[in-house]
Design a protein around this motif. Structure first.
Motif, PDB file in Angstrom:
ATOM      1  N   SER A 102      -6.465  19.521  41.149  1.00  0.00           N
ATOM      2  CA  SER A 102      -6.202  20.720  40.344  1.00  0.00           C
ATOM      3  C   SER A 102      -5.660  21.888  41.157  1.00  0.00           C
ATOM      4  O   SER A 102      -5.327  22.935  40.592  1.00  0.00           O
ATOM      5  CB  SER A 102      -7.488  21.164  39.636  1.00  0.00           C
ATOM      6  OG  SER A 102      -7.930  20.156  38.767  1.00  0.00           O
ATOM      7  N   VAL A 103      -5.559  21.731  42.464  1.00  0.00           N
ATOM      8  CA  VAL A 103      -5.070  22.807  43.323  1.00  0.00           C
ATOM      9  C   VAL A 103      -3.576  22.999  43.108  1.00  0.00           C
ATOM     10  O   VAL A 103      -2.810  22.042  43.058  1.00  0.00           O
ATOM     11  CB  VAL A 103      -5.369  22.496  44.811  1.00  0.00           C
ATOM     12  CG1 VAL A 103      -4.701  23.513  45.729  1.00  0.00           C
ATOM     13  CG2 VAL A 103      -6.871  22.472  45.048  1.00  0.00           C
ATOM     14  N   THR A 104      -3.159  24.249  42.984  1.00  0.00           N
ATOM     15  CA  THR A 104      -1.740  24.581  42.856  1.00  0.00           C
ATOM     16  C   THR A 104      -1.238  25.198  44.159  1.00  0.00           C
ATOM     17  O   THR A 104      -2.035  25.604  45.014  1.00  0.00           O
ATOM     18  CB  THR A 104      -1.511  25.602  41.718  1.00  0.00           C
ATOM     19  OG1 THR A 104      -2.141  26.844  42.086  1.00  0.00           O
ATOM     20  CG2 THR A 104      -2.064  25.094  40.392  1.00  0.00           C
ATOM     21  N   LYS A 105       0.074  25.287  44.273  1.00  0.00           N
ATOM     22  CA  LYS A 105       0.657  25.947  45.447  1.00  0.00           C
ATOM     23  C   LYS A 105       0.161  27.379  45.528  1.00  0.00           C
ATOM     24  O   LYS A 105      -0.171  27.867  46.610  1.00  0.00           O
ATOM     25  CB  LYS A 105       2.177  25.889  45.398  1.00  0.00           C
ATOM     26  CG  LYS A 105       2.844  26.601  46.571  1.00  0.00           C
ATOM     27  CD  LYS A 105       4.343  26.440  46.555  1.00  0.00           C
ATOM     28  CE  LYS A 105       4.985  27.586  45.864  1.00  0.00           C
ATOM     29  NZ  LYS A 105       6.448  27.610  46.018  1.00  0.00           N
ATOM     30  N   ASP A 106       0.103  28.067  44.384  1.00  0.00           N
ATOM     31  CA  ASP A 106      -0.367  29.454  44.367  1.00  0.00           C
ATOM     32  C   ASP A 106      -1.802  29.560  44.876  1.00  0.00           C
ATOM     33  O   ASP A 106      -2.128  30.495  45.612  1.00  0.00           O
ATOM     34  CB  ASP A 106      -0.260  30.053  42.960  1.00  0.00           C
ATOM     35  CG  ASP A 106       1.186  30.316  42.535  1.00  0.00           C
ATOM     36  OD1 ASP A 106       2.076  30.371  43.407  1.00  0.00           O
ATOM     37  OD2 ASP A 106       1.412  30.458  41.323  1.00  0.00           O
ATOM     38  N   ASN A 107      -2.671  28.598  44.488  1.00  0.00           N
ATOM     39  CA  ASN A 107      -4.044  28.584  45.012  1.00  0.00           C
ATOM     40  C   ASN A 107      -4.022  28.489  46.535  1.00  0.00           C
ATOM     41  O   ASN A 107      -4.657  29.278  47.229  1.00  0.00           O
ATOM     42  CB  ASN A 107      -4.854  27.376  44.508  1.00  0.00           C
ATOM     43  CG  ASN A 107      -5.155  27.338  43.046  1.00  0.00           C
ATOM     44  OD1 ASN A 107      -5.075  26.271  42.439  1.00  0.00           O
ATOM     45  ND2 ASN A 107      -5.507  28.456  42.443  1.00  0.00           N
ATOM     46  N   ALA A 108      -3.279  27.501  47.037  1.00  0.00           N
ATOM     47  CA  ALA A 108      -3.264  27.228  48.478  1.00  0.00           C
ATOM     48  C   ALA A 108      -2.688  28.405  49.267  1.00  0.00           C
ATOM     49  O   ALA A 108      -3.207  28.750  50.336  1.00  0.00           O
ATOM     50  CB  ALA A 108      -2.496  25.941  48.762  1.00  0.00           C
ATOM     51  N   VAL A 109      -1.625  29.026  48.758  1.00  0.00           N
ATOM     52  CA  VAL A 109      -1.043  30.193  49.437  1.00  0.00           C
ATOM     53  C   VAL A 109      -2.051  31.335  49.462  1.00  0.00           C
ATOM     54  O   VAL A 109      -2.242  31.991  50.497  1.00  0.00           O
ATOM     55  CB  VAL A 109       0.286  30.623  48.772  1.00  0.00           C
ATOM     56  CG1 VAL A 109       0.718  31.996  49.254  1.00  0.00           C
ATOM     57  CG2 VAL A 109       1.374  29.593  49.039  1.00  0.00           C
ATOM     58  N   ALA A 110      -2.715  31.574  48.341  1.00  0.00           N
ATOM     59  CA  ALA A 110      -3.717  32.653  48.285  1.00  0.00           C
ATOM     60  C   ALA A 110      -4.857  32.383  49.249  1.00  0.00           C
ATOM     61  O   ALA A 110      -5.314  33.301  49.948  1.00  0.00           O
ATOM     62  CB  ALA A 110      -4.246  32.808  46.865  1.00  0.00           C
ATOM     63  N   TRP A 111      -5.327  31.143  49.327  1.00  0.00           N
ATOM     64  CA  TRP A 111      -6.409  30.802  50.256  1.00  0.00           C
ATOM     65  C   TRP A 111      -5.958  30.993  51.701  1.00  0.00           C
ATOM     66  O   TRP A 111      -6.708  31.500  52.527  1.00  0.00           O
ATOM     67  CB  TRP A 111      -6.873  29.367  50.044  1.00  0.00           C
ATOM     68  CG  TRP A 111      -7.476  29.094  48.704  1.00  0.00           C
ATOM     69  CD1 TRP A 111      -8.031  29.995  47.836  1.00  0.00           C
ATOM     70  CD2 TRP A 111      -7.569  27.826  48.061  1.00  0.00           C
ATOM     71  NE1 TRP A 111      -8.472  29.360  46.706  1.00  0.00           N
ATOM     72  CE2 TRP A 111      -8.201  28.029  46.807  1.00  0.00           C
ATOM     73  CE3 TRP A 111      -7.177  26.537  48.402  1.00  0.00           C
ATOM     74  CZ2 TRP A 111      -8.455  26.981  45.921  1.00  0.00           C
ATOM     75  CZ3 TRP A 111      -7.433  25.499  47.523  1.00  0.00           C
ATOM     76  CH2 TRP A 111      -8.071  25.720  46.294  1.00  0.00           C
ATOM     77  N   ALA A 112      -4.730  30.562  52.001  1.00  0.00           N
ATOM     78  CA  ALA A 112      -4.211  30.706  53.362  1.00  0.00           C
ATOM     79  C   ALA A 112      -4.108  32.174  53.752  1.00  0.00           C
ATOM     80  O   ALA A 112      -4.565  32.574  54.836  1.00  0.00           O
ATOM     81  CB  ALA A 112      -2.849  30.023  53.493  1.00  0.00           C
ATOM     82  N   LYS A 113      -3.539  32.997  52.870  1.00  0.00           N
ATOM     83  CA  LYS A 113      -3.405  34.423  53.167  1.00  0.00           C
ATOM     84  C   LYS A 113      -4.771  35.081  53.345  1.00  0.00           C
ATOM     85  O   LYS A 113      -4.948  35.919  54.232  1.00  0.00           O
ATOM     86  CB  LYS A 113      -2.618  35.129  52.060  1.00  0.00           C
ATOM     87  CG  LYS A 113      -1.134  34.869  52.091  1.00  0.00           C
ATOM     88  CD  LYS A 113      -0.472  35.642  50.949  1.00  0.00           C
ATOM     89  CE  LYS A 113       0.996  35.806  51.122  1.00  0.00           C
ATOM     90  NZ  LYS A 113       1.576  36.641  50.045  1.00  0.00           N
ATOM     91  N   ALA A 114      -5.733  34.700  52.522  1.00  0.00           N
ATOM     92  CA  ALA A 114      -7.081  35.270  52.653  1.00  0.00           C
ATOM     93  C   ALA A 114      -7.705  34.868  53.982  1.00  0.00           C
ATOM     94  O   ALA A 114      -8.338  35.689  54.654  1.00  0.00           O
ATOM     95  CB  ALA A 114      -7.963  34.822  51.491  1.00  0.00           C
ATOM     96  N   ALA A 115      -7.502  33.611  54.377  1.00  0.00           N
ATOM     97  CA  ALA A 115      -8.070  33.137  55.648  1.00  0.00           C
ATOM     98  C   ALA A 115      -7.361  33.779  56.845  1.00  0.00           C
ATOM     99  O   ALA A 115      -7.988  34.062  57.862  1.00  0.00           O
ATOM    100  CB  ALA A 115      -7.980  31.609  55.727  1.00  0.00           C
TER     101      ALA A 115
END
Length: 112
Positions: free
Chosen positions: A68-81
């Motif tokens: 269920s992970v989207t590119k937008d999810n992954a980008v947001a998680w990466a930026k937060a990390a």
């Protein structure tokens, strides 16, 4: 222009506690470009950055299943990390690459 963030790959662990296919690392890219000139004489100046960032331990309360992970999810998680200051530094560095391409401060080669 605006820097475009993308995801090159995700690393996941098959099982973490009661969770399955837990994303642990995001491999990201960030890029931007600027076209100068008209159709026949256009020159594209670009800049980019690539990296990877580990994510915090998965929380079952806010877990998103791998499928269920989207590119937008992954980008947001990466930026937060990565953190706001480092994201800004990456984007500033990309802008600097474009500026250097448009108005070079160094050269290489031979004069003939």
């Amino acid at each position: 222009m605006a820097v475009t963030w993308d995801v090159a790959a995700l690393d996941a662990t098959k099982t973490v506690g009661s969770l399955s296919d837990v994303i642990t690392t995001v491999h990201w890219t960030a890029s931007d470009s600027e076209t100068v000139g008209s159709k026949d004489s256009a020159v594209v100046h670009s800049g980019s950055s690539y990296g990877s960032v580990g994510l915090a331990e998965a929380d079952s309360g806010s877990f998103t299943a791998y499928a269920s992970v989207t590119k937008d999810n992954a980008v947001a998680w990466a930026k937060a990390a990565i953190g706001t200051d480092e994201v800004t530094a990456i984007e500033t560095g990309i802008a600097a690459q474009i500026t250097e391409s448009k108005t070079p401060t160094k050269t290489s080669g031979v004069p003939w």
